[in-house]
Design a protein around this motif. Structure first.
Motif, PDB file in Angstrom:
ATOM      1  N   LEU A   1       4.268  11.506   6.958  1.00  0.00           N
ATOM      2  CA  LEU A   1       4.093  12.680   6.096  1.00  0.00           C
ATOM      3  C   LEU A   1       4.861  13.880   6.649  1.00  0.00           C
ATOM      4  CD1 LEU A   1       2.474  13.267   3.497  1.00  0.00           C
ATOM      5  CD2 LEU A   1       0.748  14.344   4.944  1.00  0.00           C
ATOM      6  N   ALA A   2       5.640  14.506   5.779  1.00  0.00           N
ATOM      7  CA  ALA A   2       6.424  15.686   6.154  1.00  0.00           C
ATOM      8  C   ALA A   2       6.225  16.787   5.122  1.00  0.00           C
ATOM      9  CB  ALA A   2       7.907  15.333   6.268  1.00  0.00           C
ATOM     10  N   VAL A   3       6.061  18.009   5.610  1.00  0.00           N
ATOM     11  CA  VAL A   3       5.910  19.185   4.745  1.00  0.00           C
ATOM     12  C   VAL A   3       6.737  20.311   5.344  1.00  0.00           C
ATOM     13  CG1 VAL A   3       4.326  20.947   3.872  1.00  0.00           C
ATOM     14  CG2 VAL A   3       3.600  18.561   3.955  1.00  0.00           C
ATOM     15  N   SER A   4       7.475  21.008   4.496  1.00  0.00           N
ATOM     16  CA  SER A   4       8.249  22.162   4.941  1.00  0.00           C
ATOM     17  C   SER A   4       7.941  23.358   4.061  1.00  0.00           C
ATOM     18  CB  SER A   4       9.753  21.854   4.892  1.00  0.00           C
ATOM     19  OG  SER A   4      10.089  20.835   5.808  1.00  0.00           O
ATOM     20  N   TYR A   5       7.872  24.521   4.689  1.00  0.00           N
ATOM     21  CA  TYR A   5       7.789  25.796   3.969  1.00  0.00           C
ATOM     22  C   TYR A   5       9.102  26.518   4.222  1.00  0.00           C
ATOM     23  CZ  TYR A   5       2.773  24.751   3.905  1.00  0.00           C
ATOM     24  OH  TYR A   5       1.546  24.154   3.729  1.00  0.00           O
ATOM     25  N   GLY A   6      10.032  26.372   3.276  1.00  0.00           N
ATOM     26  CA  GLY A   6      11.361  26.909   3.525  1.00  0.00           C
ATOM     27  C   GLY A   6      12.012  26.147   4.665  1.00  0.00           C
ATOM     28  N   ARG A   7      12.431  26.861   5.703  1.00  0.00           N
ATOM     29  CA  ARG A   7      13.091  26.237   6.845  1.00  0.00           C
ATOM     30  C   ARG A   7      12.110  25.846   7.943  1.00  0.00           C
ATOM     31  NH1 ARG A   7      18.106  29.949   8.495  1.00  0.00           N
ATOM     32  NH2 ARG A   7      18.467  28.123   9.851  1.00  0.00           N
ATOM     33  N   ILE A   8      10.817  26.108   7.717  1.00  0.00           N
ATOM     34  CA  ILE A   8       9.797  25.817   8.721  1.00  0.00           C
ATOM     35  C   ILE A   8       9.160  24.459   8.421  1.00  0.00           C
ATOM     36  CG2 ILE A   8       7.599  26.554   9.723  1.00  0.00           C
ATOM     37  CD1 ILE A   8       8.383  29.427   8.955  1.00  0.00           C
ATOM     38  N   SER A   9       9.178  23.571   9.407  1.00  0.00           N
ATOM     39  CA  SER A   9       8.542  22.258   9.270  1.00  0.00           C
ATOM     40  C   SER A   9       7.077  22.369   9.685  1.00  0.00           C
ATOM     41  CB  SER A   9       9.257  21.226  10.148  1.00  0.00           C
ATOM     42  OG  SER A   9      10.567  21.004   9.684  1.00  0.00           O
ATOM     43  N   ALA A  10       6.164  22.198   8.732  1.00  0.00           N
ATOM     44  CA  ALA A  10       4.735  22.285   9.025  1.00  0.00           C
ATOM     45  C   ALA A  10       4.178  20.950   9.489  1.00  0.00           C
ATOM     46  CB  ALA A  10       3.970  22.769   7.797  1.00  0.00           C
ATOM     47  N   LEU A  11       4.680  19.852   8.911  1.00  0.00           N
ATOM     48  CA  LEU A  11       4.297  18.499   9.326  1.00  0.00           C
ATOM     49  C   LEU A  11       5.570  17.690   9.502  1.00  0.00           C
ATOM     50  CD1 LEU A  11       1.297  17.694   6.934  1.00  0.00           C
ATOM     51  CD2 LEU A  11       1.175  18.439   9.317  1.00  0.00           C
ATOM     52  N   ARG A  12       5.610  16.874  10.561  1.00  0.00           N
ATOM     53  CA  ARG A  12       6.821  16.125  10.884  1.00  0.00           C
ATOM     54  C   ARG A  12       6.466  14.668  11.167  1.00  0.00           C
ATOM     55  NH1 ARG A  12       9.517  18.821  15.756  1.00  0.00           N
ATOM     56  NH2 ARG A  12       7.376  19.160  16.465  1.00  0.00           N
ATOM     57  N   GLY A  13       6.504  13.865  10.126  1.00  0.00           N
ATOM     58  CA  GLY A  13       6.304  12.431  10.291  1.00  0.00           C
ATOM     59  C   GLY A  13       4.910  12.035  10.740  1.00  0.00           C
ATOM     60  N   VAL A  14       3.885  12.672  10.184  1.00  0.00           N
ATOM     61  CA  VAL A  14       2.504  12.394  10.588  1.00  0.00           C
ATOM     62  C   VAL A  14       2.024  11.077   9.980  1.00  0.00           C
ATOM     63  CG1 VAL A  14       0.096  13.146  10.336  1.00  0.00           C
ATOM     64  CG2 VAL A  14       1.874  14.799  10.944  1.00  0.00           C
ATOM     65  N   SER A  15       1.444  10.231  10.823  1.00  0.00           N
ATOM     66  CA  SER A  15       0.830   8.974  10.378  1.00  0.00           C
ATOM     67  C   SER A  15      -0.561   8.872  10.983  1.00  0.00           C
ATOM     68  CB  SER A  15       1.666   7.766  10.812  1.00  0.00           C
ATOM     69  OG  SER A  15       2.954   7.783  10.218  1.00  0.00           O
ATOM     70  N   LEU A  16      -1.531   8.479  10.165  1.00  0.00           N
ATOM     71  CA  LEU A  16      -2.898   8.273  10.646  1.00  0.00           C
ATOM     72  C   LEU A  16      -3.656   7.450   9.636  1.00  0.00           C
ATOM     73  CD1 LEU A  16      -5.014  10.286   8.908  1.00  0.00           C
ATOM     74  CD2 LEU A  16      -3.895  12.020  10.276  1.00  0.00           C
ATOM     75  N   GLN A  17      -4.836   6.979  10.040  1.00  0.00           N
ATOM     76  CA  GLN A  17      -5.690   6.285   9.087  1.00  0.00           C
ATOM     77  C   GLN A  17      -7.152   6.600   9.371  1.00  0.00           C
ATOM     78  OE1 GLN A  17      -4.825   2.031   9.768  1.00  0.00           O
ATOM     79  NE2 GLN A  17      -7.005   1.795  10.260  1.00  0.00           N
ATOM     80  N   VAL A  18      -7.950   6.491   8.310  1.00  0.00           N
ATOM     81  CA  VAL A  18      -9.392   6.705   8.382  1.00  0.00           C
ATOM     82  C   VAL A  18     -10.055   5.513   7.709  1.00  0.00           C
ATOM     83  CG1 VAL A  18     -11.314   8.222   7.773  1.00  0.00           C
ATOM     84  CG2 VAL A  18      -9.058   9.209   8.246  1.00  0.00           C
ATOM     85  N   ASP A  19     -10.935   4.835   8.420  1.00  0.00           N
ATOM     86  CA  ASP A  19     -11.639   3.684   7.866  1.00  0.00           C
ATOM     87  C   ASP A  19     -13.002   4.105   7.314  1.00  0.00           C
ATOM     88  OD1 ASP A  19      -9.563   1.968   8.587  1.00  0.00           O
ATOM     89  OD2 ASP A  19     -10.417   1.592  10.571  1.00  0.00           O
ATOM     90  N   SER A  20     -13.516   3.347   6.375  1.00  0.00           N
ATOM     91  CA  SER A  20     -14.810   3.662   5.770  1.00  0.00           C
ATOM     92  C   SER A  20     -15.898   3.744   6.841  1.00  0.00           C
ATOM     93  CB  SER A  20     -15.184   2.587   4.746  1.00  0.00           C
ATOM     94  OG  SER A  20     -14.307   2.616   3.644  1.00  0.00           O
ATOM     95  N   GLY A  21     -16.739   4.766   6.732  1.00  0.00           N
ATOM     96  CA  GLY A  21     -17.863   4.923   7.636  1.00  0.00           C
ATOM     97  C   GLY A  21     -17.558   5.676   8.910  1.00  0.00           C
ATOM     98  N   GLU A  22     -16.308   6.071   9.108  1.00  0.00           N
ATOM     99  CA  GLU A  22     -15.937   6.780  10.326  1.00  0.00           C
ATOM    100  C   GLU A  22     -16.110   8.290  10.199  1.00  0.00           C
ATOM    101  OE1 GLU A  22     -12.564   4.857  12.979  1.00  0.00           O
ATOM    102  OE2 GLU A  22     -11.768   5.447  11.016  1.00  0.00           O
ATOM    103  N   ILE A  23     -16.238   8.949  11.348  1.00  0.00           N
ATOM    104  CA  ILE A  23     -15.939  10.372  11.483  1.00  0.00           C
ATOM    105  C   ILE A  23     -14.661  10.444  12.301  1.00  0.00           C
ATOM    106  CG2 ILE A  23     -16.630  12.610  12.412  1.00  0.00           C
ATOM    107  CD1 ILE A  23     -19.530  11.785  12.095  1.00  0.00           C
ATOM    108  N   VAL A  24     -13.601  10.979  11.712  1.00  0.00           N
ATOM    109  CA  VAL A  24     -12.311  11.110  12.385  1.00  0.00           C
ATOM    110  C   VAL A  24     -11.984  12.592  12.500  1.00  0.00           C
ATOM    111  CG1 VAL A  24      -9.835  10.652  12.233  1.00  0.00           C
ATOM    112  CG2 VAL A  24     -11.470   8.857  11.636  1.00  0.00           C
TER     113      VAL A  24
END
Length: 244
Positions: free
Chosen positions: A10-33
């Motif tokens: 996952l990548a998000v940019s605000y103009g020239r500012i990178s807010a997220l850079r290649g984020v990967s994660l997962q959440v399974d049912s029943g977890e607190i993450v």
């Protein structure tokens, strides 16, 4: 088993500012993450992307196996994702009861909604005591309980909490986290973001450390608490004290 929530690149940019850079994660049912990190790490942006408030520049978000990146907020809520944003955002001039009813706007099963409101009043007794009081008169901790209950009334499978302990005294923070544990016990999966890493690590099953828009460390929360590189990952430093 398919993850309840899976994010890849996952990548998000605000103009020239990178807010997220290649984020990967997962959440399974029943977890607190938990997602922890300092101010400006990209934590709130990540939740906003999942909720549909921010459109990513790249990457995939899957919820129950379906791609949801870029879909509108209302559709996200109908799919079973609820976001409790930072800052508690109550409707100050409306009563506690009216605020709760707003959480169930997308639902048509009014009798069941009324029953669930009664159940949340039992779970959060202070809300029952103040049901006819304007929400703006509640304390910070009481407002946090209100917005969590309001989020739950959309009947989510995944409840996302943005900085649930922000501005709260330690005793009230403990009460809020007790309530988060109660939410999980009722079958709701929880994804939360926090600056208060120690408190999040004590409650979450797994934790991701986010800094400058990237995941720096992840693992079982109990294991991360003892890792010598945890603080370096949190503050964006390498092990000899330089910038990561």
């Amino acid at each position: 088993m398919t993850a309840l929530l899976a994010i890849e690149g996952l990548a998000v940019s605000y103009g020239r500012i990178s807010a997220l850079r290649g984020v990967s994660l997962q959440v399974d049912s029943g977890e607190i993450v938990a997602i922890v990190g300092p101010n400006g790490a990209g934590k709130s942006t990540l939740l906003s992307c999942i909720a549909g408030l921010v459109r990513p520049a790249a990457g995939v978000i899957r919820f129950r196996g379906d791609a949801i990146a870029g879909q509108p907020l209302e559709r996200t809520v109908r799919r079973g994702i609820a976001l409790v944003p930072e800052g508690r955002h109550v409707f100050a001039g409306l009563t506690v009861l009216e605020n709760l009813r707003l959480g169930a706007t997308i639902r048509t099963d009014r009798a069941r909604v009324a029953s669930e409101i009664d159940a949340y009043m039992d779970l959060f007794p202070i809300l029952a005591d103040r049901r006819h009081a304007p929400a703006g008169t509640l304390s910070g901790g009481e407002q946090q309980m209100l917005v969590i209950a309001r989020g739950l009334l959309s009947n989510p499978a995944l409840l996302m909490l943005d900085e649930p302990s922000l501005g709260l005294a330690p005793r009230i923070t403990d009460q809020v986290y007790d309530l988060i544990e109660s939410v999980r016990a009722r079958g709701v999966t929880v994804l939360l973001v926090e600056q208060n890493a120690d408190r999040a690590l004590r409650s979450a099953d797994r934790t991701y450390v986010l800094n400058t828009g990237a995941v720096r460390l992840s693992g079982a929360s109990g294991d991360l608490r003892g890792r010598p590189d945890f603080e370096a990952a949190y503050f964006g430093l390498d092990l000899v004290g330089g910038q990561a």
